[in-house]
Structures are given as C-alpha cells and as structure tokens.
Scaffold this motif. Structure first.
Motif, PDB file in Angstrom:
ATOM      1  N   TYR A 256      39.836   1.233 -11.616  1.00  0.00           N
ATOM      2  CA  TYR A 256      40.826   0.518 -12.349  1.00  0.00           C
ATOM      3  C   TYR A 256      42.063   0.279 -11.352  1.00  0.00           C
ATOM      4  O   TYR A 256      42.637  -1.092 -11.479  1.00  0.00           O
ATOM      5  N   ARG A 259      41.095  -2.912  -9.129  1.00  0.00           N
ATOM      6  CA  ARG A 259      40.620  -3.913 -10.248  1.00  0.00           C
ATOM      7  C   ARG A 259      42.031  -4.366 -10.778  1.00  0.00           C
ATOM      8  O   ARG A 259      42.238  -5.815 -11.156  1.00  0.00           O
ATOM      9  N   LEU A 260      43.092  -3.812 -11.061  1.00  0.00           N
ATOM     10  CA  LEU A 260      44.339  -3.851 -11.672  1.00  0.00           C
ATOM     11  C   LEU A 260      45.548  -4.075 -10.730  1.00  0.00           C
ATOM     12  O   LEU A 260      46.582  -4.549 -11.277  1.00  0.00           O
ATOM     13  N   LEU A 346      42.603   2.612 -21.373  1.00  0.00           N
ATOM     14  CA  LEU A 346      41.298   1.951 -21.219  1.00  0.00           C
ATOM     15  C   LEU A 346      40.233   3.143 -21.485  1.00  0.00           C
ATOM     16  O   LEU A 346      40.527   4.465 -21.310  1.00  0.00           O
ATOM     17  N   SER A 348      37.962   5.806 -20.310  1.00  0.00           N
ATOM     18  CA  SER A 348      38.024   6.541 -19.327  1.00  0.00           C
ATOM     19  C   SER A 348      37.011   7.833 -19.276  1.00  0.00           C
ATOM     20  O   SER A 348      37.246   8.795 -18.428  1.00  0.00           O
ATOM     21  N   ALA A 357      33.815  -0.523 -15.960  1.00  0.00           N
ATOM     22  CA  ALA A 357      35.099  -0.686 -15.452  1.00  0.00           C
ATOM     23  C   ALA A 357      35.516  -2.268 -15.234  1.00  0.00           C
ATOM     24  O   ALA A 357      36.579  -2.739 -15.386  1.00  0.00           O
ATOM     25  N   CYS A 360      36.025  -3.913 -18.213  1.00  0.00           N
ATOM     26  CA  CYS A 360      37.384  -3.503 -18.918  1.00  0.00           C
ATOM     27  C   CYS A 360      38.470  -4.305 -18.120  1.00  0.00           C
ATOM     28  O   CYS A 360      39.594  -4.702 -18.888  1.00  0.00           O
ATOM     29  N   ALA A 361      38.408  -4.314 -16.759  1.00  0.00           N
ATOM     30  CA  ALA A 361      39.727  -4.576 -16.147  1.00  0.00           C
ATOM     31  C   ALA A 361      40.044  -6.116 -16.261  1.00  0.00           C
ATOM     32  O   ALA A 361      40.821  -6.877 -16.272  1.00  0.00           O
TER      33      ALA A 361
END
Length: 369
Positions: A256, A259-260, A346, A348, A357, A360-361
């Motif tokens: 995460y 990616r974020l 999120l 997890s 993942a 989600c990201a």
C-alpha cells in the motif's frame, strides 16, 4: 467484493481441532489452552498468560485483577474501541480521556500529566493499528505517581518498542484473538503479566473464584471467562506460523505504501517512528481536509468499486452511551475528532493478495481524483 479481513487457516488448525474431538478434550481443561498461554506469553515477553473468552473480557479481568473499582479513575485514549471505556465503567471506576497524536494516532503522552488526580489508579494505553504508544514517558509518569499501567495490545501481537516486547512493558496487558488479529482463535483473548500474584488472581477471577479446598465456596465474585480447548487449538496452530503472518502484514503495508505514496489529499500511516517499525495490523488512511467528503462517503465510493473498508474508531468522549452517564462534559479532543470523521482502513487481512492490493489502491486513487 474484496473483504476487509480474510484469515489464513491453512496450517495445523484442522489437525488440532480433530485431535480435540477424537480425545474428547473440548473444554477449558484441555492441553491446548495451557500450550497457547505459554507460547503466546513467550511471544509477548510475559511469563504468565491467562486465556479468556474474548478481548473485552480480558480488559475486565485485568481491571479486576488490579482491584480497580468505585472511586478510582483510569486514564485512557479517547481514540480506542468501546471495550476499554466500558470495562472501566462496569468496574465502577471513571474513565478519563486524553487525545491522540495526529501522526501515530496513539495516546499523546504529553497530555497525561494534566489528567492525573488523587483518584487516578491506572493508565490504560492502547497500541493503535500498527505502532505502539511511546511508552517510556508513560512508564516514568506512572512510577512517579504510583500508578498501574495496563497495555491493550490487541492489535500488536509480536510488536516491539525499542526492542522490548509490547505487552511486557506495564503491569498487565490484554490481547484479542478475534479473526482480524494476527493470531486468531475465532473468539478469544488473553491477560498477560510478569507478576505471578496478578496472574493467579486473574486465573481465579476467570473461573468463578472457585475455592481451592472447597470448590463451591466463594469469597469473591468472578466470571466464567474461560477459553475452550477447541479455540486454543486454532491459536496454537496460528502461532506456529506467526513469523510468516507478521511478515505478511508488513508486506501488505509495503504494498500500500508503494502504491499510494504521493497520492494527493491523503495521509498515510507512518512507516516507522524512533521507537518502532509499523507492524500494519491494518492499513489506515486519513483524508486531507481539502477532500470535499468524509470517510463515510469515501467508504461508500470504494464499495461501489468492489472494495470493502472499515471506519476508524469513534472517540470515547463522543459516545452517546457514555455522554448519557454524564461523562466527558465539554471534553474536546481535536485530533481524535478529526481522524474519526476522516479516517478508515483498507483490506488488510493476511489472506490479501498483491493483485487485490493493486485493486484497492487504484480504487482509492480514483475516488480522490
């Protein structure tokens, strides 16, 4: 829908459950209970573990073991689950809240001293989401005022603070084994301590305070908070893979973060502090104030894209059930109030895949764009 949590039960869980059934040891007297108490205690740096039916029961038992009751005050973070404040209220004591830090989301140690009075009996620290509370100033204050320190380490299995095991730092600690925890027994919890007298008292209170000589004679009222051998069997199997589970949690956090990172208008959890690396029990995010909607709206938008999520805790000082009791009149905790309205986490769970993942990201970035 990608769920918030999906546990992994691919080890010896089925084998050990079958053993319980084949031997007939399904009650709290079975051998897996003692094995879980010993081995989980070692993980947390504690000589004594007392397995119980759930994490909320563990908190009530810890307070009772310390003889906290009417007239006492217990300081705790406002940003926590209701179980913490509820246990204090049920004990007849008064919960006194402090705000959290804006970046770690944990209790702010700098705010504790102003809350200590002649009635203060204990400080209950709650290690939130993935980072432990900065414990040294808490322990120093507690020593100076003769206060107990209770650690709620429900979300911090295997975590360390400056190389010392979280859960072993105070007088007594509690954990939960709910399915979203690093080690699960389905439902379950444990009281942990290095004090043999506290451990003996907790064991007695857990088991209705049966008299050792005359079983059905009672000098004190206890509870039936026992854990079954079936539950403990699942926990023992989970503990056999604890290194893999903890590594997977950190892997999810890393996915995460990668990616974020750089996402506009989004606050990510700290990767580390001066005293601990984030263990990422969950991956929480907080919307920047410039985002024109709150966490509830963000979660609804994520769900429309097939991603489930979970709201942050609601502060204790804003809980209707506690306000009705006359608690926290005119109390303000701006950091907790803000992240409660703008924070969520999120998917997890240890069963999350890297592809999930990614989804989600991407979904989170899209709802913010």
């Amino acid at each position: 829908m990608i769920p918030v949590n999906r546990p992994l039960l691919g080890g010896n869980e089925q084998k050990y459950l079958t053993e319980c059934i084949e031997t007939g040891w399904i009650s709290s007297e079975g051998p897996f209970v003692r094995k879980l108490e010993s081995e989980f205690g070692q993980l947390m740096g504690c000589a004594h573990g007392v397995a119980v039916s759930n994490g909320s029961a563990a908190i009530e038992l810890a307070l009772a073991a310390l003889r906290i009751g009417p007239g006492d005050e217990v300081i705790l973070p406002t940003f926590t689950i209701i179980s913490c404040a509820a246990a204090i209220v049920r004990a007849g004591a008064v919960p006194v809240v402090v705000d959290c830090q804006a970046d770690t989301w944990n209790l702010d140690p700098d705010l504790l001293a102003s809350k200590v009075t002649s009635r203060t009996k204990a400080i209950m620290v709650v290690h939130i989401y993935g980072l432990p509370v900065d414990m040294d100033p808490v322990l120093d204050l507690a020593r100076r005022h003769g206060l107990f320190v209770i650690e709620d380490a429900a979300e911090q299995h295997g975590q360390t603070y400056k190389g010392r095991r979280v859960g072993s730092l105070g007088d007594i600690a509690t954990v939960s084994f709910y399915p979203n925890k690093q080690v699960t027994t389905g439902e379950g919890g444990m009281v942990l301590t290095n004090d043999p007298a506290l451990a003996d008292r907790a064991r007695s209170l857990r088991n209705l305070c049966f008299d050792r000589e005359r079983r059905y004679v009672h000098d004190e009222l206890g509870w039936n908070f026992r854990m079954s051998n079936l539950q403990a069997a699942v926990g023992v199997a989970q503990l056999e893979r604890i290194d893999v589970i903890l590594a997977k949690k950190r892997q999810i956090g890393s996915w995460y973060q990668e990616r974020l990172r750089g996402a506009s208008r989004l606050c990510l959890p700290l990767e580390r502090t001066a005293y601990a690396d984030n263990s990422y029990w969950v991956f929480g995010v907080v919307l920047d104030d410039q985002v024109p909607f709150d966490a509830i709206e963000a979660m609804a938008r994520l769900k429309s894209k097939g991603v489930d999520s979970r709201h942050f805790f609601w502060p204790m000082h804003e809980q209707p059930v506690l306000r009705k009791r006359g608690l926290f009149v005119n109390e303000r905790c701006p950091n907790a109030e803000r992240i409660a309205r703008r924070g969520f986490y999120l998917p997890s769970g240890v069963g999350l895949t890297e592809d999930e993942a990614d989804v989600c990201a991407l979904a989170l970035r899209e709802i913010l764009s």
